[in-house]
Design a protein around this motif. Structure first.
Motif, PDB file in Angstrom:
ATOM      1  N   GLN A 218      44.761  81.913  87.734  1.00  0.00           N
ATOM      2  CA  GLN A 218      45.482  81.081  86.789  1.00  0.00           C
ATOM      3  C   GLN A 218      44.544  80.005  86.264  1.00  0.00           C
ATOM      4  N   VAL A 219      44.496  79.869  84.950  1.00  0.00           N
ATOM      5  CA  VAL A 219      43.758  78.770  84.326  1.00  0.00           C
ATOM      6  C   VAL A 219      44.768  77.945  83.546  1.00  0.00           C
ATOM      7  N   LEU A 220      44.930  76.680  83.934  1.00  0.00           N
ATOM      8  CA  LEU A 220      45.895  75.796  83.287  1.00  0.00           C
ATOM      9  C   LEU A 220      45.137  74.727  82.515  1.00  0.00           C
ATOM     10  N   LEU A 221      45.177  74.817  81.184  1.00  0.00           N
ATOM     11  CA  LEU A 221      44.504  73.859  80.321  1.00  0.00           C
ATOM     12  C   LEU A 221      45.487  72.768  79.927  1.00  0.00           C
ATOM     13  N   LEU A 222      45.198  71.545  80.326  1.00  0.00           N
ATOM     14  CA  LEU A 222      46.032  70.387  79.982  1.00  0.00           C
ATOM     15  C   LEU A 222      45.278  69.573  78.939  1.00  0.00           C
ATOM     16  N   VAL A 223      45.866  69.427  77.750  1.00  0.00           N
ATOM     17  CA  VAL A 223      45.139  68.832  76.627  1.00  0.00           C
ATOM     18  C   VAL A 223      45.820  67.556  76.157  1.00  0.00           C
ATOM     19  N   ASP A 224      45.101  66.474  76.232  1.00  0.00           N
ATOM     20  CA  ASP A 224      45.533  65.178  75.703  1.00  0.00           C
ATOM     21  C   ASP A 224      45.561  65.279  74.176  1.00  0.00           C
ATOM     22  N   GLN A 225      46.738  65.091  73.558  1.00  0.00           N
ATOM     23  CA  GLN A 225      46.833  65.231  72.110  1.00  0.00           C
ATOM     24  C   GLN A 225      46.904  63.875  71.399  1.00  0.00           C
ATOM     25  N   SER A 226      46.374  62.832  72.034  1.00  0.00           N
ATOM     26  CA  SER A 226      46.254  61.561  71.330  1.00  0.00           C
ATOM     27  C   SER A 226      45.269  61.732  70.180  1.00  0.00           C
ATOM     28  N   GLY A 227      45.375  60.890  69.169  1.00  0.00           N
ATOM     29  CA  GLY A 227      44.635  61.074  67.929  1.00  0.00           C
ATOM     30  C   GLY A 227      43.140  61.220  68.090  1.00  0.00           C
ATOM     31  N   THR A 228      42.542  60.528  69.050  1.00  0.00           N
ATOM     32  CA  THR A 228      41.097  60.568  69.218  1.00  0.00           C
ATOM     33  C   THR A 228      40.613  61.859  69.857  1.00  0.00           C
ATOM     34  N   HIS A 252      47.470  79.184  80.771  1.00  0.00           N
ATOM     35  CA  HIS A 252      48.516  78.261  80.338  1.00  0.00           C
ATOM     36  C   HIS A 252      47.873  77.189  79.456  1.00  0.00           C
ATOM     37  N   LEU A 253      48.626  76.696  78.481  1.00  0.00           N
ATOM     38  CA  LEU A 253      48.153  75.580  77.660  1.00  0.00           C
ATOM     39  C   LEU A 253      49.291  74.581  77.521  1.00  0.00           C
ATOM     40  N   ILE A 254      49.039  73.360  77.983  1.00  0.00           N
ATOM     41  CA  ILE A 254      50.043  72.296  77.938  1.00  0.00           C
ATOM     42  C   ILE A 254      49.436  71.113  77.197  1.00  0.00           C
ATOM     43  N   ALA A 255      50.081  70.695  76.106  1.00  0.00           N
ATOM     44  CA  ALA A 255      49.646  69.513  75.366  1.00  0.00           C
ATOM     45  C   ALA A 255      50.511  68.326  75.780  1.00  0.00           C
ATOM     46  N   PHE A 256      49.904  67.148  75.816  1.00  0.00           N
ATOM     47  CA  PHE A 256      50.672  65.992  76.285  1.00  0.00           C
ATOM     48  C   PHE A 256      50.189  64.710  75.631  1.00  0.00           C
ATOM     49  N   ASP A 257      51.106  63.759  75.543  1.00  0.00           N
ATOM     50  CA  ASP A 257      50.798  62.340  75.313  1.00  0.00           C
ATOM     51  C   ASP A 257      51.683  61.600  76.310  1.00  0.00           C
ATOM     52  N   THR A 258      52.722  60.895  75.850  1.00  0.00           N
ATOM     53  CA  THR A 258      53.696  60.365  76.811  1.00  0.00           C
ATOM     54  C   THR A 258      54.763  61.410  77.133  1.00  0.00           C
ATOM     55  N   GLU A 259      54.850  62.435  76.303  1.00  0.00           N
ATOM     56  CA  GLU A 259      55.687  63.603  76.557  1.00  0.00           C
ATOM     57  C   GLU A 259      54.755  64.800  76.686  1.00  0.00           C
ATOM     58  N   LEU A 260      55.297  65.950  77.044  1.00  0.00           N
ATOM     59  CA  LEU A 260      54.451  67.142  77.085  1.00  0.00           C
ATOM     60  C   LEU A 260      55.194  68.322  76.494  1.00  0.00           C
ATOM     61  N   LEU A 306      41.618  69.616  82.917  1.00  0.00           N
ATOM     62  CA  LEU A 306      42.230  68.443  82.301  1.00  0.00           C
ATOM     63  C   LEU A 306      41.299  67.914  81.210  1.00  0.00           C
ATOM     64  N   ILE A 307      41.741  68.022  79.957  1.00  0.00           N
ATOM     65  CA  ILE A 307      40.930  67.602  78.812  1.00  0.00           C
ATOM     66  C   ILE A 307      41.521  66.304  78.284  1.00  0.00           C
ATOM     67  N   SER A 308      40.848  65.191  78.550  1.00  0.00           N
ATOM     68  CA  SER A 308      41.407  63.878  78.225  1.00  0.00           C
ATOM     69  C   SER A 308      40.292  62.842  78.185  1.00  0.00           C
ATOM     70  N   ASP A 309      40.612  61.689  77.586  1.00  0.00           N
ATOM     71  CA  ASP A 309      39.669  60.571  77.642  1.00  0.00           C
ATOM     72  C   ASP A 309      39.932  59.694  78.875  1.00  0.00           C
ATOM     73  N   PHE A 310      40.907  60.076  79.697  1.00  0.00           N
ATOM     74  CA  PHE A 310      41.214  59.438  80.977  1.00  0.00           C
ATOM     75  C   PHE A 310      41.682  57.988  80.846  1.00  0.00           C
ATOM     76  N   TYR A 311      42.186  57.610  79.689  1.00  0.00           N
ATOM     77  CA  TYR A 311      42.810  56.294  79.556  1.00  0.00           C
ATOM     78  C   TYR A 311      44.292  56.479  79.883  1.00  0.00           C
ATOM     79  N   GLU A 312      44.621  56.310  81.153  1.00  0.00           N
ATOM     80  CA  GLU A 312      45.950  56.629  81.677  1.00  0.00           C
ATOM     81  C   GLU A 312      46.942  55.520  81.398  1.00  0.00           C
ATOM     82  N   GLY A 313      48.138  55.910  80.924  1.00  0.00           N
ATOM     83  CA  GLY A 313      49.186  54.934  80.663  1.00  0.00           C
ATOM     84  C   GLY A 313      50.077  54.679  81.851  1.00  0.00           C
ATOM     85  N   LEU A 314      50.024  55.551  82.860  1.00  0.00           N
ATOM     86  CA  LEU A 314      50.790  55.371  84.094  1.00  0.00           C
ATOM     87  C   LEU A 314      49.890  54.777  85.175  1.00  0.00           C
ATOM     88  N   PRO A 315      50.453  54.324  86.282  1.00  0.00           N
ATOM     89  CA  PRO A 315      49.607  53.816  87.372  1.00  0.00           C
ATOM     90  C   PRO A 315      48.583  54.870  87.803  1.00  0.00           C
TER      91      PRO A 315
END
Length: 379
Positions: A218-228, A252-260, A306-315
């Motif tokens: 299983q390969v699960l790609l999680l993609v941060d879809q914030s504008g940058t 799997h491909l899951i896009a997320f911001d504050t929702e997913l 996990l594809i993201s800029d790692f600027y997390e909005g949660l703790p």
């Protein structure tokens, strides 16, 4: 979502006063200069009465460099330089105040456009402003650019998963990519003509590749879809489509911001997938990782990318604990600060370091490098 850059007081006054303040305040930093050029490109077309009469306002206020911006360039620039609320105001002014609707309302403009990654990004950023006729043409442009990206990456995927060359095992048949030049020369030296200094190759030799045997993964790609992160979103969609075609890999491909949104069912159609992406918003990485963890079937045969800029909005502790739990159960976690042709990372290095300490691998890769890394891990 990456925090937008803080400007010092001088740069703020420079943006407020415009080009005329340069002799006193200087040109400003790189970010401030980019902001100034983007604003001048739009608002520099105001006439002396401020009523939007283009006149020579652009020439006097924006300067040569700013005036060379095209509509797609400007759209991409403002989405990189300004927060979402400011972007919405700039786009509204461009459409309503100045009538700059080339990209989003005029089919003839899109008909003349040259498909390329920059235009693709501009289309995805403005598709919500397009009428149905223009949106249909934009979709065709997206399809053309995506097809070119897929053809390029598919070649790299086939190479990565085709197997490793055996340096000692040779064959008399093979493709040009398998040609063993050194072995061919050595084994045909007896056909060298000393007088003409020509070597006649009577029998070429080729490297033998051992096929990789893929067990189910299983390969699960999680993609941060914030504008940058738009460039990474595009390449993640293309990468997922190429992996989806491989036997033995459940992608799997899951896009997320504050929702997913789970886009797995659309992985085989990256054009439709990209047209569904909604850019902007904050970033709740932990929510996406938790969602992926619940869908892992065999922990030791799962990779979470996990594809993201790692600027997390949660703790942050939530994300760190999740990554630690994933790696403890035998799953692999790869954090990518960038996934595009440049692989230029802009990310929260402090949080990335904590994820590494929790067992993840963190880096920045081109799509080809990612597929090569996956090929090594999956076999």
């Amino acid at each position: 979502m990456k925090p937008w850059p803080e400007l010092d007081l001088t740069d703020r006054w420079r943006l407020l006063l415009g080009e005329a303040s340069a002799p006193s305040l200087g040109a400003g930093g790189e970010v401030a200069l980019g902001m100034d050029q983007a604003l001048a490109w739009l608002y520099g077309r105001d006439g002396p009465d401020g009523r939007g009469d283009a006149g020579d306002g652009l020439e006097r206020h924006a300067g040569d460099q700013a005036s060379s911006l095209t509509v797609p360039d400007w759209i991409n620039a403002i989405h990189t330089l300004f927060p979402k609320e400011t972007v919405e105001r700039l786009e509204r002014d461009a459409l309503e105040r100045y009538g700059i609707d080339d990209l989003v309302t005029q089919p003839e403009v899109l008909a003349r456009a040259t498909p390329n990654p920059a235009l693709l990004q501009a289309v995805l950023r403005t598709k919500h402003l397009m009428n149905p006729q223009v949106l249909a043409m934009a979709r065709a442009l997206v399809a053309q650019v995506v097809q070119e990206l897929m053809e390029k990456l598919a070649t790299q995927v086939r190479s990565a998963f085709s197997g490793k060359r055996s340096p000692h095992q040779l064959s008399r048949r093979g493709s040009s990519a398998q040609f063993a030049a050194r072995a061919t020369l050595q084994r045909n030296l007896r056909h060298l003509d000393p007088q003409t200094r020509r070597l006649v190759v009577q029998q070429p030799h080729f490297h033998v590749r051992h096929r990789r045997q893929l067990e189910p993964w299983q390969v699960l790609l999680l993609v941060d879809q914030s504008g940058t992160m738009l460039g990474s979103v595009i390449h993640a969609a293309v990468t997922a489509a190429c992996l989806w075609a491989l036997p033995g890999i459940k992608t799997h491909l899951i896009a997320f911001d504050t929702e997913l949104v789970d886009l797995t069912e659309q992985v085989g159609d990256p054009v439709e997938l990209l047209m569904q992406v909604q850019l902007g918003g904050g970033t709740h990485i932990a929510t996406a990782v938790d969602y992926a963890a619940e869908r892992i079937e065999v922990p030791r045969r799962a990779i979470v990318v996990l594809i993201s800029d790692f600027y997390e909005g949660l703790p942050e502790r939530l994300l760190i604990e999740q990554v630690r739990a994933l790696t403890a159960q035998g799953s692999k976690v790869l954090g990518l600060a960038a996934l595009d042709e440049q692989a230029d990372p802009v990310y929260d290095r402090a949080l990335a370091a904590k994820l590494v300490a929790a067992g993840a691998e963190v880096g920045a890769m081109t799509p080809g490098q990612l597929t090569s890394w996956l090929a090594e891990k999956l076999t």
